[in-house]
Design a protein around this motif. Structure first.
Motif, PDB file in Angstrom:
ATOM      1  N   ILE A 109       0.993  -1.126  -0.015  1.00  0.00           N
ATOM      2  CA  ILE A 109       0.105  -0.206   0.012  1.00  0.00           C
ATOM      3  C   ILE A 109       0.772   1.255   0.119  1.00  0.00           C
ATOM      4  O   ILE A 109       1.924   1.319   0.859  1.00  0.00           O
ATOM      5  CB  ILE A 109      -0.806  -0.021   1.202  1.00  0.00           C
ATOM      6  CG1 ILE A 109      -1.886  -1.107   1.141  1.00  0.00           C
ATOM      7  CG2 ILE A 109      -1.815   1.397   1.283  1.00  0.00           C
ATOM      8  CD1 ILE A 109      -2.682  -1.199   2.349  1.00  0.00           C
ATOM      9  N   ILE A 110       0.672   2.205  -0.872  1.00  0.00           N
ATOM     10  CA  ILE A 110       1.289   3.360  -0.984  1.00  0.00           C
ATOM     11  C   ILE A 110       0.883   4.236  -0.170  1.00  0.00           C
ATOM     12  O   ILE A 110       1.461   4.971   0.417  1.00  0.00           O
ATOM     13  CB  ILE A 110       1.499   3.899  -2.463  1.00  0.00           C
ATOM     14  CG1 ILE A 110       2.148   2.782  -3.258  1.00  0.00           C
ATOM     15  CG2 ILE A 110       2.183   5.175  -2.556  1.00  0.00           C
ATOM     16  CD1 ILE A 110       3.601   2.560  -2.843  1.00  0.00           C
ATOM     17  N   ALA A 111      -0.640   4.598  -0.292  1.00  0.00           N
ATOM     18  CA  ALA A 111      -1.344   5.638   0.396  1.00  0.00           C
ATOM     19  C   ALA A 111      -2.813   5.339   0.545  1.00  0.00           C
ATOM     20  O   ALA A 111      -3.524   4.574  -0.077  1.00  0.00           O
ATOM     21  CB  ALA A 111      -1.176   6.931  -0.632  1.00  0.00           C
ATOM     22  N   ILE A 112      -3.333   5.920   1.627  1.00  0.00           N
ATOM     23  CA  ILE A 112      -4.852   5.629   2.052  1.00  0.00           C
ATOM     24  C   ILE A 112      -5.481   7.046   2.025  1.00  0.00           C
ATOM     25  O   ILE A 112      -5.054   7.835   2.986  1.00  0.00           O
ATOM     26  CB  ILE A 112      -4.965   4.894   3.108  1.00  0.00           C
ATOM     27  CG1 ILE A 112      -4.160   3.437   3.115  1.00  0.00           C
ATOM     28  CG2 ILE A 112      -6.464   4.817   3.522  1.00  0.00           C
ATOM     29  CD1 ILE A 112      -4.242   2.749   4.442  1.00  0.00           C
ATOM     30  N   CYS A 113      -6.340   7.258   1.013  1.00  0.00           N
ATOM     31  CA  CYS A 113      -6.967   8.736   1.015  1.00  0.00           C
ATOM     32  C   CYS A 113      -8.400   8.408   1.381  1.00  0.00           C
ATOM     33  O   CYS A 113      -9.343   8.184   0.483  1.00  0.00           O
ATOM     34  CB  CYS A 113      -6.778   9.010  -0.341  1.00  0.00           C
ATOM     35  SG  CYS A 113      -5.450   9.619  -1.133  1.00  0.00           S
ATOM     36  N   ASP A 114      -8.339   8.124   2.911  1.00  0.00           N
ATOM     37  CA  ASP A 114      -9.860   8.070   3.316  1.00  0.00           C
ATOM     38  C   ASP A 114     -10.503   9.224   4.114  1.00  0.00           C
ATOM     39  O   ASP A 114     -11.605   9.046   4.829  1.00  0.00           O
ATOM     40  CB  ASP A 114      -9.807   6.752   4.067  1.00  0.00           C
ATOM     41  CG  ASP A 114      -8.878   6.971   5.224  1.00  0.00           C
ATOM     42  OD1 ASP A 114      -8.130   7.825   5.226  1.00  0.00           O
ATOM     43  OD2 ASP A 114      -9.052   5.966   6.044  1.00  0.00           O
ATOM     44  N   LYS A 115      -9.957  10.272   4.049  1.00  0.00           N
ATOM     45  CA  LYS A 115     -10.436  11.535   4.800  1.00  0.00           C
ATOM     46  C   LYS A 115     -10.520  12.604   3.862  1.00  0.00           C
ATOM     47  O   LYS A 115      -9.649  13.553   3.721  1.00  0.00           O
ATOM     48  CB  LYS A 115      -9.282  11.931   5.995  1.00  0.00           C
ATOM     49  CG  LYS A 115      -9.344  10.910   7.039  1.00  0.00           C
ATOM     50  CD  LYS A 115      -8.330  11.335   8.171  1.00  0.00           C
ATOM     51  CE  LYS A 115      -8.091   9.977   9.268  1.00  0.00           C
ATOM     52  NZ  LYS A 115      -7.871   8.683   8.676  1.00  0.00           N
TER      53      LYS A 115
END
Length: 260
Positions: free
Chosen positions: A109-115
């Motif tokens: 996983i590179i990034a989590i954009c959940d906000k």
């Protein structure tokens, strides 16, 4: 009020990013840095162009590495949740990139954009080593593939999603292989070509072939010695006969008066 708060948040975010970039540039740990906004409105994800392919570390000095800031979608406060975009960005293989299907049970996983209402970005430095345990390493001469298979209704989806519907994927080509990093020698100045030496006239000798004269074959040519002998015998016999005749005439002249 919402618009003013939104623009104020955006201005503060950009000010923060500028400060971060200035600090890192002073430290000298990267050569070039740019932002990638990970959302469906970004034109780099259009399927009819090649803007989604990035060449990195090209022409950099030793120990200089490019950086990419992956910017998550951010929205003004009060934006409805269904109008926002959320993503999980993965580092995948070439096959997973082509098929938009994550088959690795433990993908990177590179990034989590959940906000969506908070400014979030993830900085990636494309260097062959990492100071953090388990961090990303990008080896020279290799390609790295990033995709997001999240959909509008399923953040954790791993098949299809916006990778398939909106071409949400990128390729990072890290330069360069060690054998390709040899500097190109500067062009050498061209020396003027000296004029050719004067041409000396050459004397052409003509060889004349003289054909031998062919004599007619005489019947005595085959035995020349015998011919000479025959001619000598003929001459001797003729001379002796003439002498005999002359003596006979002289004797008859002397004896004629005596016979009277």
């Amino acid at each position: 009020m919402v618009s003013l708060a939104y623009f104020g948040m955006r201005q503060a975010a950009w000010t923060f990013l500028v400060l971060v970039f200035l600090i890192e540039s002073v430290m000298g740990n990267y050569a070039k840095s740019f932002n990638i906004h990970w959302n469906t409105t970004n034109s780099i994800f259009r399927i009819d162009n090649t803007d989604h392919v990035f060449d990195l570390n090209k022409g950099n000095a030793q120990f200089e590495y490019d950086q990419v800031n992956v910017m998550c979608p951010v929205y003004a406060p009060g934006t409805f949740e269904e109008d926002t975009e959320k993503y999980i960005i993965y580092n995948v293989s070439k096959e997973e990139y082509d098929t938009c299907r994550i088959t690795n049970p433990n993908p990177r996983i590179i990034a989590i954009c959940d906000k969506p209402h908070k400014l979030m970005y993830f900085t990636i430095t494309f260097r062959p080593f990492t100071p953090q345990p388990g961090g990303l390493e990008f080896l020279p001469g290799k390609d790295y593939y990033f995709i997001s298979t999240s959909s509008k209704d399923d953040l954790h989806r791993r098949i299809g999603g916006r990778c398939l519907s909106h071409n949400m994927k990128l390729v990072f080509r890290v330069c360069c292989k060690p054998e390709d990093q040899s500097p190109v020698p500067p062009p050498q100045p061209t020396q003027p070509t000296p004029p050719p030496p004067p041409t000396t006239p050459t004397t052409t000798s003509t060889t004349t072939t003289i054909k031998p004269v062919t004599k007619k074959t005489h019947k005595y040519d085959k035995t020349p010695n015998e011919v000479v002998k025959s001619e000598e015998l003929s001459y001797s016999r003729g001379a002796a006969l003439a002498s005999s005749i002359a003596l006979a005439l002289a004797a008859s002249a002397v004896l004629a008066p005596l016979a009277r």
